[in-house]
Design a protein around this motif. Structure first.
Motif: not given
Ligand SMILES: Nc1nc2c(ncn2[C@@H]2O[C@H](COP(=O)(O)OP(=O)(O)OP(=O)(O)O)[C@@H](O)[C@H]2O)c(=O)[nH]1
Ligand SMILES: [Mg+2]
Length: 375
Positions: A11-16
């Motif tokens: 989730a963190i990665q997808a949000s950048e």
């Protein structure tokens, strides 16, 4: 199934963003800007030019439908009236009374119409270019507001003009309007049949509005326009694709307060809203299909075979079911069902579900346009 920590990382990665907290904040902002940005469109012009008709058609309504603006051959609109988009409630069309009618003198019109609250203006003119059209354009420009000039009832001009062909008639009208408007900075002129927005310059109008609106208002406009071509549909699909990660962050349990039961209901409402909005924005609802089938004269569009998700959305809409119920049905499609209802589902699972569902609905909408011959 993914573990909780790897799910959070995804989730963190997808949000950048660097942290889950920041990711959640960004997701909330993105979803708000998608579904809650307001857009106030003023529709003005002389009496009887087709303002109310345009507003109805833009909202995919017939004049006799509930919530439609009154339209007719005698003056009908007597005060600025807001018409909310039936499926994008943040998009509001203001039907302004016809300028120059005995009830509304040109001199006081500008003041009475409270021009400042609108995002932009559509000036609708029909038959001959009028002095009031130019006066309106000047006043709007003076207030540093944007306007777009629509020349409506083009179908009538074409039927009555004696030019050799349609192109010549359109060129003649376009040149006449442009010539009359050259003192206000050569604005583009859009030739429209308000009774059939699929014809003439409607798509060009949408393209222009979309490129000139502030970024955060563009999506609201695009989601509310009727699907009149593949190009418009694909633009809408992209808006939802961009929002998938955010909807997944918000609906997955990681973002919600860990209140048993409650978090599940909230989660599913977001997934349900996402698909309900797609369903309407892609023109897959019964009303849109009916209008399209009438326009292209293909009654079978109303009875095309529906995919499982589309069938569910149509049924939920007919029964006026809430978005949570739709979300719950969708959850039943997830292979890990059973454990799902007890705990919040993961970001990765929700992301997959949203992606698959979006593709299914986009394919259904593409099929409808293909069958309608609108490639
Ligand atoms: N053929 C054709 N008829 C149109 C078009 N636009 C509007 N009409 C018809 O023109 C008449 C007037 O349309 P309205 O939408 O009521 O016009 P209005 O600008 O809202 O009028 P006021 O409220 O009086 O200012 C209606 O009978 C419409 O059906 C068009 O593009 N083509
Ligand atoms: Mg009207």
């Amino acid at each position: 199934m993914t573990s909780r920590s790897s799910d959070e990382s995804a989730a963190i990665q997808a949000s950048e963003e660097p942290t889950l907290q920041r990711a959640t904040k960004k997701a909330q902002k993105q979803i708000d800007s998608l579904f809650n940005i307001s857009l106030n469109v003023a529709v003005t012009g002389e009496s009887g030019t087709g303002k109310s008709t345009f507003i109805n058609e833009f909202r995919n309504l017939n004049v006799k439908d509930e919530g439609a603006a009154k339209a007719g051959v005698t003056e009908t609109t007597t005060e600025p009236t807001p018409y909310t988009h039936p499926t994008m409630p943040n998009v509001v069309f203001w039907d302004l009374p016809g300028i120059g009618s005995p009830n509304f003198k040109a001199k006081t019109y500008i003041k009475e119409m409270k021009f400042d609250k609108y995002d932009f203006f559509l000036i609708i003119s029909s038959s001959r270019f009028k002095e009031n059209d130019l006066m309106l354009a000047k006043k709007i420009k003076k207030r540093k507001k944007q306007f777009y000039f629509i020349r409506s009832k083009i179908d009538i001009d074409i039927a009555s003009d004696e030019s050799i062909n349609e192109e010549e008639t359109l060129l003649k009208i376009r040149r006449d309007c442009e010539e009359n408007l050259k003192d206000v900075g050569n604005p583009k002129v859009f030739l429209i049949n308000s009774r059939d927005l699929y014809a003439f310059d409607f798509e060009e109008l949408v393209k222009t509005l979309n490129s000139e609106l502030p970024q955060h208002k563009q999506d609201a406009l695009l989601l509310s326009v009727p699907v009149s071509s593949v190009a418009i549909l694909e633009k809408k699909v992209k808006i939802f694709e961009k929002a998938i990660w955010a909807a997944a962050v918000l609906s997955a349990g990681i973002a919600a307060a860990p209140v048993p039961g409650l978090s599940f209901a909230c989660d599913m409402a977001i997934v349900g809203s996402f698909f309900t909005t797609c369903y309407h924005a892609f023109g897959l609802d019964d009303k849109s299909l009916e209008k399209l089938s009438e326009r292209v004269n293909k009654p079978h569009l109303k009875t095309l075979e529906k995919s499982p998700l589309l069938k569910e959305l149509a049924e939920a809409s007919a029964l006026r079911m809430g978005t949570s119920a739709i979300g719950e049905f969708l959850c039943s499609l997830i292979p890990v069902a059973g454990s799902v209802a007890a705990a919040a589902i993961s970001f990765t699972t929700t992301h997959d579900l949203l992606q698959k569902g979006l593709k299914e609905l986009a394919d259904e909408a593409r099929k409808v346009l293909r069958e309608a011959g609108l490639q």
